[in-house]
Write a protein that holds these residues in place. Sequence first.
Motif, short mmCIF file in Angstrom:
data_model
loop_
_atom_site.label_atom_id
_atom_site.label_comp_id
_atom_site.label_asym_id
_atom_site.label_seq_id
_atom_site.Cartn_x
_atom_site.Cartn_y
_atom_site.Cartn_z
N ALA A 186 0.84 -1.21 0.00
CA ALA A 186 0.00 0.00 0.00
C ALA A 186 0.87 1.26 0.00
N PHE A 187 1.90 1.28 0.86
CA PHE A 187 2.81 2.44 0.86
C PHE A 187 3.49 2.58 -0.51
N SER A 188 3.89 1.44 -1.07
CA SER A 188 4.62 1.49 -2.35
C SER A 188 3.70 2.01 -3.45
N PHE A 189 2.44 1.59 -3.40
CA PHE A 189 1.46 2.07 -4.39
C PHE A 189 1.26 3.57 -4.22
N GLU A 190 0.94 3.98 -3.00
CA GLU A 190 0.56 5.39 -2.77
C GLU A 190 1.74 6.31 -3.07
N LEU A 191 2.91 5.97 -2.51
CA LEU A 191 4.07 6.85 -2.74
C LEU A 191 4.54 6.74 -4.19
N GLY A 192 4.25 5.60 -4.80
CA GLY A 192 4.59 5.45 -6.22
C GLY A 192 3.79 6.39 -7.11
N LYS A 193 2.66 6.89 -6.59
CA LYS A 193 1.83 7.84 -7.37
C LYS A 193 2.24 9.28 -7.08
N VAL A 194 3.22 9.44 -6.18
CA VAL A 194 3.68 10.79 -5.84
C VAL A 194 4.88 11.12 -6.73
#
Length: 727
Positions: free
Chosen positions: A477-485
């Motif tokens: 989840a962190f990798s997904f969310e921060l990956g969109k930043v």
Amino acid sequence: MPKSKKDNSSKKNESTKINDLLPDIQSNEDELLTTNQGLKVNDDQNSLKAGSRGATLLEDFILREKITHFDHERIPERIVHARGTAAHGIFRLYKSLGDVTKAGFLNDTSIETPVFVRFSTVAGSRGSTDLARDVRGFAVKFYTQEGNFDLVGNNMPVFFIQDAIKFPDLIHAVKPEPHNEIPQAASAHETFWDFISLMPESTHMIMWLMSDRAIPRSYRMMEGFGVHTFRFINEKGDSNFVKFHWKPLLGVHSVAWDEAQNISGKDPDFHRRDLWEAIENGAFPEWELGVQIIPEADEHKFEFDLLDPTKLVPEELVPVQRIGKMTLNRNPENFFAETEQVAFHVGHVVPGIDFTNDPLLQGRLFSYTDTQLLRLGGPNFHEIPINRPVVPIHNNQRDGHMRQQINSGKVSYHPNTLGGGCPFQAGMKDGGFTSYAERIDAKKIRERSRSFFDHFSQATLFFNSQSQPEKDHIVDAFSFELGKVNTQEIRVRMLGILSLVDKSLASHVARKLGLNVPKPEMPINKSIPADGDPTEYESIIAKSSLEKSDALSMMGTKKDSIQTRCIAILVADGVNEMSVDAMTNALTEQGATYQLVAPHQGTVMSTNDKEIAIDQSFLTAASVLFDAVYVPGGTNSVVSLEAEPDAIHFINEAYKHCKAIAADADAMQVLKATYFSKKLPKDLKNRKKEEEGLIIENDIAVLTKSFIKAVAAHRFWHREKARKVPA
Ligand code: HDD
């Protein structure tokens, strides 16, 4: 609607609140059309014109009334929690809490208190998807005999910020970005993570938000929390601190993130529909109300401050006592009138329940009435049927937009003699509310207490309490969310914060982002008190004395029931109807529902030439909308399904999402066409260790029993490791 063989749909239950609403419920059945003035209308399909092709006449009051009303149908949506759904129900107390609170509905076990409950997401607009990664609102209005008590909680026990003054900043950061209004109902964007990476106090809540709690399987399968510490006050005036919990009797379950994203496309109303259908089917959702009671004397006994809303009280330290049960048993008659117009407020309390100085709670006490004034258009929103209490209202408040009550007499002030002094001030004996006389001796100061400083110990406690699959999901989840930043500095700052929670968490996420974990840098902002600002995180790092808390993981939740789970049964012409009947009977007996999914809608012919009605085709159904899949036998059906790419995709996807899959031994060849064919036993007679949750049996009794157990287990997360999924 999924089929349940039981017909529970008769739902007669008239609580005092339902009886109160009945005069306002109106049906058009067998009635003539009228204007809003009661004039019978002969034609509201053609406007009044000068000639049949002629210009429309201003005189046409029927046209004007209809269009004007339509033009004014919308009200502002809620600034947060805009997307939601609600239901009526009742609350019953198990045992009196008279020793700690004088609240009537928590004293008398013979009282049935009506409730109206609204569940919601936070960030999305009214029309957004139910399956967004988000906190869920869990707002309960108790219509008690002492007035309305609102428990306006969430499905997570802590919050992002410690002080209400930051709420507009938090919400501006998470809402779609103001220049282009993108993205809808998602926290995976620059502004949210920019804010969070500068807000160390959010770390604990962020762990919850990145966990599977943020993608519930159903509103009926999530916990609720009052979040703040409240007070209970008894007849003697003694105060005890209290934390409120809702524990779902179906257990706490979530979907997979990939599944959530797919559901958002296939059925954005998934949670709304799920709640509605369960209630229509008579499978009434239930929660137990739990309380953690903490004596005043123990206020400073904990490693954290009870007033800090970013902290929970671990159940190991203060057990949750289950004190009553809430059952939702009736859908609203009208979404707008009830679900949209219901107005909750943390400040709606009854004698026996009071506030603490939690600075988040204190700010909320202002915000809720304020927002209703705008949203519902004026100060009389308490008169809207869904909001009015079941007890009479008497005061000297008058007038305002849309006043319904007709107050008689000429006196609207106090004190008075002309009105005989009425309405009288209610003394303690009459149940009059008095605020808890808390002693306060303090300087007026704009500052945070040092006892609110520890931002990481409970974030770490949460992470340590998760099972391995749950930890993996948090990393993803962190990798997904921060990956969109897109802004590198924000990603890096967040990695620094994560390293203070758990080093392996930070390094796993860093690897997925292609970055290194930096030394965390303390943001210079007003999150940290002015007196001797720490400049290094090290100076405020604390460790929880608890290693882990089982209640924080969903793994140990109830897994002994398949009640209300929905099973897809894949069939085609030539299906063995005995294989279908045995399974549907067994599922129904356990309170589950099912749908028959086939290559086409209408009917299919069984091996015995019986027509079997189909619920959905592969075009309208999707595996993500079901809890598990069963493939019955029948030679022709099996041959058709094996050759049907949509059927194979359906099963592959169910496998990918770690769901229980069962097949009649005759239908094994359908499963052989899937990507997990290697997991199937070569020879049913000499099986070695079987893949969990993958059931293939000759004996239908063994098959149904094993399948039911597998569906109750919810998910087989070990399958995620394979990751090579074509679905
Ligand atoms: Fe809030 C709505 C829960 C902090 C201001 N909140 C709202 C709803 C829920 C919560 C469930 C939807 C109610 C419904 O279904 O109508 N809010 C929480 C929780 C919080 C919290 C559990 C922290 C513990 N809220 C919070 C703060 C503020 C607000 C700090 C403002 C200072 N909340 C609002 C609001 C809303 C709202 C703007 C929007 C619509 C409404 O109230 O009726 O006033």
